[in-house]
Design an enzyme around this catalytic site. Structure first.
Site, short mmCIF file in Angstrom:
data_model
loop_
_atom_site.label_atom_id
_atom_site.label_comp_id
_atom_site.label_asym_id
_atom_site.label_seq_id
_atom_site.Cartn_x
_atom_site.Cartn_y
_atom_site.Cartn_z
N HIS A 91 37.54 34.13 47.57
CA HIS A 91 38.91 34.07 48.08
C HIS A 91 39.50 35.44 48.37
O HIS A 91 40.71 35.59 48.49
CB HIS A 91 39.79 33.25 47.14
CG HIS A 91 39.66 31.78 47.42
ND1 HIS A 91 38.43 31.21 47.63
CD2 HIS A 91 40.56 30.79 47.56
CE1 HIS A 91 38.58 29.92 47.88
NE2 HIS A 91 39.88 29.63 47.86
N ASP A 154 49.40 31.78 41.53
CA ASP A 154 50.06 30.62 42.17
C ASP A 154 49.04 29.54 42.49
O ASP A 154 49.31 28.35 42.36
CB ASP A 154 50.72 31.05 43.49
CG ASP A 154 51.87 32.00 43.25
OD1 ASP A 154 52.32 32.12 42.10
OD2 ASP A 154 52.32 32.62 44.23
N GLU A 267 60.06 33.51 40.72
CA GLU A 267 59.46 34.07 41.93
C GLU A 267 60.52 34.07 43.02
O GLU A 267 61.66 33.66 42.78
CB GLU A 267 58.24 33.25 42.39
CG GLU A 267 57.00 33.47 41.56
CD GLU A 267 55.70 33.14 42.29
OE1 GLU A 267 55.75 32.87 43.49
OE2 GLU A 267 54.65 33.17 41.63
P1 FAD Z 1 36.18 36.83 44.87
O1 FAD Z 1 36.99 36.95 46.08
O2 FAD Z 1 34.93 36.04 44.98
O3 FAD Z 1 35.87 38.28 44.27
C1 FAD Z 1 36.84 39.29 44.24
C2 FAD Z 1 36.25 40.60 43.76
O4 FAD Z 1 35.94 40.50 42.38
C3 FAD Z 1 34.95 40.98 44.46
O5 FAD Z 1 34.85 42.38 44.52
C4 FAD Z 1 33.90 40.43 43.54
O6 FAD Z 1 32.67 41.12 43.65
C5 FAD Z 1 34.54 40.63 42.18
N1 FAD Z 1 34.18 39.60 41.22
C6 FAD Z 1 34.18 38.26 41.38
N2 FAD Z 1 33.83 37.66 40.24
C7 FAD Z 1 33.61 38.65 39.33
C8 FAD Z 1 33.23 38.67 37.97
N3 FAD Z 1 32.97 37.55 37.30
N4 FAD Z 1 33.11 39.87 37.36
C9 FAD Z 1 33.35 41.03 38.02
N5 FAD Z 1 33.70 41.06 39.32
C10 FAD Z 1 33.84 39.87 39.96
N6 FAD Z 1 46.16 36.58 43.33
C11 FAD Z 1 47.14 36.70 42.43
O7 FAD Z 1 47.15 37.64 41.63
N7 FAD Z 1 48.17 35.80 42.38
C12 FAD Z 1 48.20 34.72 43.19
O8 FAD Z 1 49.12 33.92 43.09
C13 FAD Z 1 47.15 34.54 44.13
N8 FAD Z 1 47.13 33.46 44.94
C14 FAD Z 1 46.11 33.33 45.83
C15 FAD Z 1 46.11 32.20 46.67
C16 FAD Z 1 45.08 32.02 47.56
C17 FAD Z 1 45.08 30.79 48.45
C18 FAD Z 1 44.07 32.99 47.68
C19 FAD Z 1 42.99 32.84 48.69
C20 FAD Z 1 44.08 34.12 46.88
C21 FAD Z 1 45.10 34.29 45.94
N9 FAD Z 1 45.14 35.40 45.10
C22 FAD Z 1 46.14 35.53 44.17
C23 FAD Z 1 44.15 36.49 45.23
C24 FAD Z 1 43.01 36.35 44.24
O9 FAD Z 1 43.42 36.83 42.97
C25 FAD Z 1 41.84 37.17 44.73
O10 FAD Z 1 41.37 36.59 45.92
C26 FAD Z 1 40.72 37.28 43.73
O11 FAD Z 1 39.72 38.04 44.35
C27 FAD Z 1 40.17 36.00 43.16
O12 FAD Z 1 39.38 35.30 44.03
P2 FAD Z 1 37.88 34.85 43.67
O13 FAD Z 1 37.76 34.31 42.30
O14 FAD Z 1 37.50 33.96 44.79
O15 FAD Z 1 37.10 36.23 43.70
#
Ligand code: FAD
Length: 516
Positions: A91, A154, A267
């Site tokens: 994401h 969120d 918020e």
């Molecule tokens: P990824 O996008 O898959 O990874 C993000 C980064 O972290 C990459 O560099 C990856 O290599 C690394 N990573 C992933 N897993 C691990 C792990 N286990 N250990 C170490 N590194 C790792 N953020 C907020 O703070 N508040 C919000 O309200 C919020 N709402 C969101 C709503 C939506 C619809 C979306 C798409 C995103 C939102 N986000 C929010 C952002 C979100 O926190 C980031 O996208 C975050 O990267 C988490 O997504 P993911 O788990 O898919 O991680």
């Protein structure tokens, strides 16, 4: 093609040269319990929510647990230039979880590895997998124990490891800090392939480095998350302001009051002063039966309006009159447009899963897979009025095709020992431009507009930091981290000296020299 992974383990000391692009040789050296795939992985490992970047990895690994992850990192370290990206739920916006020609680890395949309730010193904690989705953590904690984490995002279709690698911010952060302030222990795999447990008192540099560390030092495989009793219900309220100064004054008033003297969630968002169905008045009501009556907008209103969004927790056993008087007691101190107030009562789960409903709707309309050139910025209180005037009231007055969030947070609820960097001062605002656009040339224009906003912030000397940062050059990263840069680099040298991990962040270049 699924490559069988039952080959012989290469000895750890066997630092032989594995050809970098030979998946079968790598897979044979791994002895994985899980799988490694090099074909048919398009649309997973080369894609993210942003829909802007796409790079092809060498292979997608689906580990069965921490040992598998450690083997993958060690195998990569025996090559001259293989990198490893943990992919949470993909994401990210700008390819942060991708690895060009490297190994992408699908963390979701480990989501069942940990789920254990602990009682320590009278407090409750849950041990969960780094690859678990927060929505599953919520559902399991509430249904099994009537307990829940204190600080959220969120949207909960994000992984524990993914948000902890950034910060994890929502309307509870003013009270409990971001999610990174609500974990007490991690199990990780470092860039050297070591499996370590870390906390404030054990391997503390690694613990604080990992939190907000953009995946640069280790892969989080388990996190110990603080819990609190889960409420049954939530009174969810939105009120409207025409003046930014009044909105900000009230929001800051609420976030600086103690527990029991404020709402449980605070918020806010900016919306266009128009009848546009996505960017304007219709985006405010919480129920299809609520009507936004524009006649109630104060005469002085300009191009945009402000909505303060708050929520109060309660239990089935609470009398409605008790909840009513608590809400009235708080709202009567605020200066919103009196007749522009919307409220609903929803279950706690419904409230926390509110963006899931948005997702379902967007998927049904085929827009969830659009491009999302999002921009997230932390702007200090000292700069937020200027930001509002130029960016919201001028550049973005017609909206961005999705929510434009803005609400205050308190620096003192964040731990400066983590890798997250923040603006100066106690109060700062999170600004989130959650754009949603069909794929195409308009994406480039919107990315350019994001740049323009950041450039303007720099030119005007605003006190700000990007959240979920994305930079292309080392100079920009140095500027981003400021006086924390040398600590960040030292942590990199200590825990991932060959720069194997999270290459998609584009901070460090893979090295084949172990600098330790
Ligand atoms: P990824 O996008 O898959 O990874 C993000 C980064 O972290 C990459 O560099 C990856 O290599 C690394 N990573 C992933 N897993 C691990 C792990 N286990 N250990 C170490 N590194 C790792 N953020 C907020 O703070 N508040 C919000 O309200 C919020 N709402 C969101 C709503 C939506 C619809 C979306 C798409 C995103 C939102 N986000 C929010 C952002 C979100 O926190 C980031 O996208 C975050 O990267 C988490 O997504 P993911 O788990 O898919 O991680």
């Amino acid at each position: 093609m699924i490559l069988a992974c039952l080959g012989r383990i290469v000895q750890d000391t066997d630092a032989c040269s594995i050809p970098d692009d030979d998946v079968s040789t790598i897979s044979q050296s791994l002895d994985l319990q899980g799988t490694i795939e090099s074909g048919g992985i398009q649309g997973v490992a080369d894609k993210d929510f942003g829909g802007i970047y796409s790079v092809k990895p060498l292979a997608l690994v689906k580990p069965s647990g921490t040992e598998d992850i450690a083997r993958v990192v060690k195998a990569a370290s025996r090559t001259s230039h293989l990198t490893v990206a943990a992919r949470g739920n993909g994401h990210s916006i700008n390819g942060q979880a991708m690895a060009d020609g490297g190994l992408v680890i699908d963390m979701r395949s480990t989501e069942e590895s940990h789920f254990k309730l602990l009682r320590i010193g009278g407090s409750s904690y849950i041990d969960v997998s780094g690859g678990a989705l927060w929505e599953d953590v919520l559902k399991r904690c509430v249904s099994m124990f009537r307990l829940a984490p204190r600080s959220w995002t969120d949207y909960l279709g994000l992984t524990v490891g993914g948000t902890l690698s950034n910060a994890g911010v929502s309307g509870q952060a003013f009270r409990y800090g971001p999610q990174t302030s609500n974990v007490t222990e991690l199990e990780v795999v470092t860039g050297k392939g070591e499996i370590l447990v870390c906390s404030e008192n054990q391997n503390s540099e690694l613990f604080f480095g990992a939190l907000g560390g953009l995946g640069q030092f280790c892969i989080i495989t388990r996190a110990r998350v603080k819990l609190q009793p889960a409420p049954d219900m939530v009174r969810w309220i939105r009120v409207v302001y025409s003046e930014f100064e009044e909105f900000a004054r009230d929001a800051e008033f609420l976030v600086t009051r103690g527990e029991g003297e404020s709402f449980d969630y605070v918020e806010g968002f900016v919306f266009s002063n128009s009848d546009d169905p996505i960017n304007g008045w219709p985006s405010v009501p919480l129920d299809p039966d609520h009507e936004f009556n524009p006649a109630q907008i104060p005469q002085t209103a300009g191009s945009v309006l402000y909505c303060l969004e708050v929520a109060l927790h309660y239990h089935h056993s609470d009398h409605t009159s008790t909840v009513d008087s608590a809400v009235i007691g708080l709202l009567e101190r605020l200066g919103f447009a009196r007749r522009l107030r919307f409220q609903v009562n929803v279950s706690y789960m419904e409230f926390l899963l509110r963006v899931k409903r948005v997702e379902e709707h967007a998927r049904a309309n085929g827009i969830w897979d659009s491009s999302h050139p999002w921009l997230n910025i932390f702007v200090s209180k000292s700069s937020i009025v200027d930001f509002d005037r130029t960016v919201f009231r001028n550049m973005l007055k017609d909206g961005v095709g999705g929510p434009m969030l803005i609400y205050p947070l308190l620096h003192s609820k964040w731990d400066d020992r983590t890798s997250v960097v923040l603006p100066e001062g106690e109060i700062f605002y999170i600004v989130a431009l959650l754009r949603c656009v069909p794929k195409g040339p308009s994406v480039e224009k919107l990315v350019a507009q994001n740049h323009e906003i950041v450039q303007w912030c720099n030119k005007e000397g605003l006190d700000f930091k990007l959240y979920l940062p994305h930079y292309q050059s080392k100079e920009d990263w140095k500027r981003h981290f400021g006086n924390q840069w040398s600590r960040f680099v030292e942590r990199k040298f200590s825990f991932d000296p060959m720069a194997i991990l999270a290459p998609g962040q584009k901070i460090f270049k893979r090295s084949n020299i172990n600098r330790n």
